[in-house]
Design a protein around this motif. Structure first.
Motif, PDB file in Angstrom:
ATOM      1  N   UNK B 145      25.338 -99.698 -61.604  1.00 36.07           N
ATOM      2  CA  UNK B 145      23.990 -99.674 -62.180  1.00 36.07           C
ATOM      3  C   UNK B 145      24.003 -98.759 -63.407  1.00 36.07           C
ATOM      4  N   UNK B 146      23.370 -99.201 -64.459  1.00 34.26           N
ATOM      5  CA  UNK B 146      23.268 -98.345 -65.644  1.00 34.26           C
ATOM      6  C   UNK B 146      21.919 -97.624 -65.603  1.00 34.26           C
ATOM      7  N   UNK B 147      21.917 -96.487 -64.912  1.00 34.31           N
ATOM      8  CA  UNK B 147      20.656 -95.757 -64.704  1.00 34.31           C
ATOM      9  C   UNK B 147      20.055 -95.306 -66.035  1.00 34.31           C
ATOM     10  N   UNK B 148      20.939 -95.005 -66.985  1.00 34.00           N
ATOM     11  CA  UNK B 148      20.435 -94.495 -68.257  1.00 34.00           C
ATOM     12  C   UNK B 148      19.609 -95.522 -69.010  1.00 34.00           C
ATOM     13  N   UNK B 149      19.778 -96.809 -68.636  1.00 34.56           N
ATOM     14  CA  UNK B 149      19.017 -97.827 -69.353  1.00 34.56           C
ATOM     15  C   UNK B 149      17.599 -97.958 -68.788  1.00 34.56           C
ATOM     16  N   UNK B 150      17.282 -97.190 -67.739  1.00 32.67           N
ATOM     17  CA  UNK B 150      15.940 -97.274 -67.144  1.00 32.67           C
ATOM     18  C   UNK B 150      14.879 -96.907 -68.168  1.00 32.67           C
ATOM     19  N   UNK B 156      10.155 -93.370 -64.917  1.00 34.23           N
ATOM     20  CA  UNK B 156       9.177 -92.411 -64.392  1.00 34.23           C
ATOM     21  C   UNK B 156       9.447 -92.143 -62.918  1.00 34.23           C
ATOM     22  N   UNK B 157       9.790 -93.207 -62.171  1.00 32.45           N
ATOM     23  CA  UNK B 157      10.120 -93.054 -60.753  1.00 32.45           C
ATOM     24  C   UNK B 157      11.332 -92.149 -60.600  1.00 32.45           C
ATOM     25  N   UNK B 158      12.311 -92.396 -61.460  1.00 29.04           N
ATOM     26  CA  UNK B 158      13.514 -91.572 -61.378  1.00 29.04           C
ATOM     27  C   UNK B 158      13.168 -90.106 -61.651  1.00 29.04           C
ATOM     28  N   UNK B 159      12.292 -89.888 -62.625  1.00 27.71           N
ATOM     29  CA  UNK B 159      11.881 -88.519 -62.935  1.00 27.71           C
ATOM     30  C   UNK B 159      11.158 -87.874 -61.747  1.00 27.71           C
ATOM     31  N   UNK B 160      10.408 -88.704 -61.011  1.00 26.47           N
ATOM     32  CA  UNK B 160       9.728 -88.167 -59.827  1.00 26.47           C
ATOM     33  C   UNK B 160      10.764 -87.646 -58.831  1.00 26.47           C
ATOM     34  N   UNK B 161      11.837 -88.421 -58.662  1.00 31.83           N
ATOM     35  CA  UNK B 161      12.886 -87.997 -57.722  1.00 31.83           C
ATOM     36  C   UNK B 161      13.501 -86.667 -58.168  1.00 31.83           C
ATOM     37  N   UNK B 162      13.846 -86.597 -59.465  1.00 36.83           N
ATOM     38  CA  UNK B 162      14.486 -85.384 -59.968  1.00 36.83           C
ATOM     39  C   UNK B 162      13.522 -84.197 -59.870  1.00 36.83           C
ATOM     40  N   UNK B 163      12.290 -84.425 -60.264  1.00 37.15           N
ATOM     41  CA  UNK B 163      11.300 -83.356 -60.232  1.00 37.15           C
ATOM     42  C   UNK B 163      11.076 -82.874 -58.798  1.00 37.15           C
ATOM     43  N   UNK B 230      12.321 -82.019 -68.332  1.00 38.37           N
ATOM     44  CA  UNK B 230      13.292 -82.782 -67.547  1.00 38.37           C
ATOM     45  C   UNK B 230      13.500 -84.156 -68.160  1.00 38.37           C
ATOM     46  N   UNK B 231      12.385 -84.787 -68.567  1.00 34.62           N
ATOM     47  CA  UNK B 231      12.484 -86.118 -69.173  1.00 34.62           C
ATOM     48  C   UNK B 231      13.352 -86.073 -70.423  1.00 34.62           C
ATOM     49  N   UNK B 232      13.149 -85.043 -71.236  1.00 36.68           N
ATOM     50  CA  UNK B 232      13.912 -84.939 -72.475  1.00 36.68           C
ATOM     51  C   UNK B 232      15.371 -84.602 -72.182  1.00 36.68           C
ATOM     52  N   UNK B 233      15.586 -83.724 -71.196  1.00 37.10           N
ATOM     53  CA  UNK B 233      16.949 -83.326 -70.866  1.00 37.10           C
ATOM     54  C   UNK B 233      17.760 -84.502 -70.337  1.00 37.10           C
ATOM     55  N   UNK B 234      17.109 -85.388 -69.630  1.00 33.40           N
ATOM     56  CA  UNK B 234      17.853 -86.506 -69.047  1.00 33.40           C
ATOM     57  C   UNK B 234      17.913 -87.704 -69.996  1.00 33.40           C
ATOM     58  N   UNK B 236      16.359 -87.902 -73.178  1.00 32.47           N
ATOM     59  CA  UNK B 236      16.149 -87.621 -74.602  1.00 32.47           C
ATOM     60  C   UNK B 236      14.712 -87.926 -74.997  1.00 32.47           C
ATOM     61  N   UNK B 237      14.361 -87.584 -76.218  1.00 35.64           N
ATOM     62  CA  UNK B 237      13.004 -87.845 -76.711  1.00 35.64           C
ATOM     63  C   UNK B 237      12.760 -89.341 -76.813  1.00 35.64           C
ATOM     64  N   UNK B 238      11.488 -89.725 -76.763  1.00 29.06           N
ATOM     65  CA  UNK B 238      11.088 -91.086 -77.097  1.00 29.06           C
ATOM     66  C   UNK B 238      11.449 -92.145 -76.075  1.00 29.06           C
ATOM     67  N   UNK B 239      12.157 -91.768 -74.986  1.00 28.55           N
ATOM     68  CA  UNK B 239      12.548 -92.789 -74.015  1.00 28.55           C
ATOM     69  C   UNK B 239      11.452 -92.954 -72.962  1.00 28.55           C
ATOM     70  N   UNK B 240      11.079 -91.850 -72.353  1.00 26.03           N
ATOM     71  CA  UNK B 240       9.944 -91.886 -71.426  1.00 26.03           C
ATOM     72  C   UNK B 240       8.847 -91.032 -72.043  1.00 26.03           C
ATOM     73  N   UNK B 241       7.959 -91.626 -72.826  1.00 31.75           N
ATOM     74  CA  UNK B 241       6.920 -90.805 -73.452  1.00 31.75           C
ATOM     75  C   UNK B 241       5.986 -90.212 -72.393  1.00 31.75           C
ATOM     76  N   UNK B 242       5.776 -88.901 -72.503  1.00 35.03           N
ATOM     77  CA  UNK B 242       4.818 -88.220 -71.636  1.00 35.03           C
ATOM     78  C   UNK B 242       3.925 -87.400 -72.560  1.00 35.03           C
ATOM     79  N   UNK B 243       2.773 -86.983 -72.089  1.00 35.49           N
ATOM     80  CA  UNK B 243       1.823 -86.328 -72.996  1.00 35.49           C
ATOM     81  C   UNK B 243       2.418 -85.080 -73.635  1.00 35.49           C
ATOM     82  N   UNK B 244       2.983 -84.199 -72.820  1.00 35.47           N
ATOM     83  CA  UNK B 244       3.499 -82.966 -73.390  1.00 35.47           C
ATOM     84  C   UNK B 244       4.816 -83.220 -74.133  1.00 35.47           C
TER      85      UNK B 244
END
Lengths: 365, 296
Positions: B145-150, B156-163, B230-234, B236-244
């Motif tokens: 599975x290419x998780x990075x292509x999520x 967002x789900x993946x970020x929930x797991x990591x968070x 966390x989103x940016x660290x995993x 990068x910018x612009x992939x999963x846009x979040x408000x902050x």
């Protein structure tokens, strides 16, 4: 067949502590039983096993013909009053009393009627809409009693329910509990370390020590006919005076003798023929137990003259401390006599009421 | 010389607060006021709603909204359930409960950058997640599975797991503290008076622990709305846009873009507003009177 039967009930905690050792007990329906003993004697553990809050290691509990040893607490049809009352803080008084009834699938109007009834019995009708935090300790206690009454359980358990109340309230709640028991007739087991509570409330007291039953009996038996030295020393405020003595009959009088620091000491227990049960043990070493109230100030100087060391007036009675048989003994005299420390008085002992124990085994002779 | 006052102060003690007030005025009130002011003015300093209108019409901002909402609801729910279960378990005081507690607290010690790297190494085609999954037979090793292509929801789900992995201990420790102060007799009274374990939990333990739960959840909700590092660290910018993440993006990446600063200010105000609104909603809907639980 007893209503509640404990057969070889045993509790060993996971850390190896033996809390209750093979306890046998039969209780009749409607009895008010008090488990009395010092802390760590196993009384609360036994109560918690009856409630199902503590797993039973061995033996069985049969309540009204049904083995409840391994049942969950809610399947036992019991009620309990906890030490902290455990009145749920997020529910009003009415909700606290009604919640167990709701769980029993009672209809709403029936619950309301029941809550109203028990609230009336317990005198808390005015507080039904209040939260526990708005009530005093004594009122919360009444809520706990009302909640226990409402479920009409087969067995009512009380875990030191008076210990969090101040001294004055404790006596009035005690009377209230006795009244409630007389009216409801619920089979009750009450745990306490306070002997005056036990004596005031119990039909029968179960004195416990080290995970075992020391004695079972009425207040009168437990107080005046102790089976063991432990009970004699545990019961009474102050407890019985104890001394290992040699019992002899000298010139028709019973004399208890012992070795004091400065030579032999003795206590004259009165005419031997006044207490034949005691007199028959003359000639042997016994452990003598004399309750403070069976000693009185005598009329004949020269017999048991002692010097009073301390006088503790209590209003209705006065406690005197004196060296008797070279030990510090307490003597309880009626009223508030005009006595001073340093005064020498003769003492008389009611020999028919003294208790003798085997110095080795501690059992009653 | 003036006599000392009765309390030993020469001056009114209220003045002792002056440094704090000055500090807040200089470093808190003024910047906050400036940010709000900036968000409602255009470059010429004219009062306008233009910044808000522009931002809300940008598709990235809309998806940042959606992602933040999904992330906040998802992580709050998952973390509450898991943390409560863990706290209930650890509160049982079994043989190695202190050791388990210690181990459970470890993720809390990782800084977000380390967490990012740790998880990122697992996300590659030949990362540890895939090797683990194929070693237990849950995945075909020939077809990783290419998780990075999520993207979007999946990411967002993946970020929930990591968070959750990172912050679960902090939620759990608050709930555990609440449980440890909880009078066991409330629960036991529930069992004795006819409630089963679930009813006792639902009708007695939860309501009494409500103040603790509310505290834990408010802290979580605020942190979740503000998630970005966390989103940016995993990814990068612009992939999963979040408000902050958008604020950081405007300040860090397109620093000199035409509206970058204005957007960052305006988004900050929006985030603060969302935090305040969600917390007050949560407080209202978690119901009851907060001061009952602590009593008795």
């Amino acid at each position: 067949m007893a209503y509640l039967n404990l057969d070889k009930l045993r509790k060993v905690y996971p850390n190896g502590t033996l809390a209750v050792q093979d306890m046998d007990l039969e209780i009749r329906q409607g009895e008010f039983i008090v488990f009395l003993g010092p802390s760590g004697c196993g009384k609360t553990t036994t109560l918690r096993m009856l409630a199902g809050l503590e797993q039973v290691t061995g033996g069985s509990i049969v309540l009204d013909g049904r083995d409840i040893t391994d049942l969950a607490p809610r399947e036992r049809n019991i009620s309990m009053i906890f030490q902290s009352y455990a009145v749920w803080p997020h529910m009003t008084v009415a909700e606290n009393i009604g919640y167990p009834l709701k769980l029993r699938k009672m209809k709403k109007p029936a619950i309301a009627a029941k809550v109203e009834h028990v609230a009336q019995v317990c005198g808390i009708t005015d507080y039904l809409g209040r939260y526990p935090s708005q009530l005093s300790g004594g009122q919360r206690q009444r809520v706990a009693v009302a909640r226990a009454l409402a479920v009409e359980s087969k067995l009512s358990l009380m875990d030191e329910p008076l210990s969090n109340l101040d001294a004055k309230l404790r006596v009035s709640v005690r009377t209230f509990l006795k009244e409630i028991h007389r009216e409801s007739g619920a089979t009750t087991i009450f745990v306490t370390h306070d002997q005056s509570e036990a004596m005031a409330l119990a039909d029968r007291i179960v004195v416990m020590n080290g995970g075992q039953i020391e004695q079972i009996g009425s207040t009168r038996d437990i107080y005046n006919r102790c089976d063991s030295l432990f009970t004699a020393q545990f019961m009474g405020t102050p407890p019985a005076n104890i001394k290992n003595v040699a019992l002899q009959i000298v010139g028709g009088r019973l004399i208890a003798g012992a070795e004091g620091k400065a030579g032999p000491v003795s206590l004259d227990l009165g005419r031997a023929d006044a207490a034949p049960d005691i007199a028959r043990l003359a000639g042997r070493g016994v452990c003598l137990a004399v309750r403070p109230e069976i000693i009185r100030i005598g009329s004949r100087a020269g017999i048991n003259d002692v010097t009073i060391d301390i006088v503790e007036p209590q209003g209705a009675y006065t406690i005197l401390v004196a060296r008797i048989l070279d030990s510090e003994w307490k003597v309880m005299v009626e009223g508030d006599p005009d006595l001073e420390p340093g005064l020498t008085v003769p003492l008389e002992v009611d020999a028919s009421r003294i208790m003798l124990f085997d110095p080795e085994s501690g059992r009653r002779l | 010389m003036r006599a000392l006052r009765r309390n030993g102060f020469r001056i009114n003690p209220v003045w002792v607060l002056l440094p704090v007030v000055a500090y807040y005025a200089a470093f808190w009130i003024r910047p906050t006021f400036r940010v709000i002011q900036e968000s409602f003015t255009d470059k010429a300093g004219q009062l306008t709603l233009g910044n808000y209108i522009r931002l809300l019409s940008e598709p990235e901002i809309r998806s940042a909204f959606m992602n933040t909402i999904i992330f906040t609801l998802g992580s709050a729910l998952v973390q509450f359930v898991l943390a409560f279960a863990l706290a209930l378990w650890l509160n049982k005081k079994f043989k190695f409960s202190n050791l388990v507690l210690f181990i459970a607290l470890i993720p809390m010690a990782f800084p977000p950058a380390a967490v990012g790297i740790l998880w990122k190494t697992g996300l590659y085609r030949f990362g540890w997640i895939n090797s683990f999954l194929s070693s237990v037979g849950l995945m075909d090793a020939a077809n990783p599975v290419d998780w990075m292509s999520f993207r979007n929801l999946k990411a967002a789900m993946f970020l929930i797991i990591v968070d959750t992995w990172t912050v679960l201990p902090s939620v759990m420790i608050i709930l555990l503290a609440g449980l440890q102060n909880f009078n066991k007799e409330y629960e036991e009274a529930g069992w004795v008076f006819g409630a089963n374990k679930f009813q006792t939990l639902k009708d007695i333990v939860f309501p009494i622990l409500r103040p603790t739960i509310v505290t834990a959840m408010i802290l979580r909700i605020i942190a979740a709305i503000q998630v970005w590092l966390i989103a940016v660290m995993i990814f990068g910018y612009n992939v999963v846009p979040l408000l902050v993440e958008r604020i950081a993006y405007n300040i860090d990446v397109i620093t000199f873009g035409e509206f970058a600063r204005k957007d960052a200010y305006t988004l900050s105000v929006i985030v603060v507003a969302i935090v305040v609104i969600s917390v007050s909603f949560y407080l209202r809907f978690s119901g009851g009177k907060a001061d009952d639980g602590g009593a008795a």
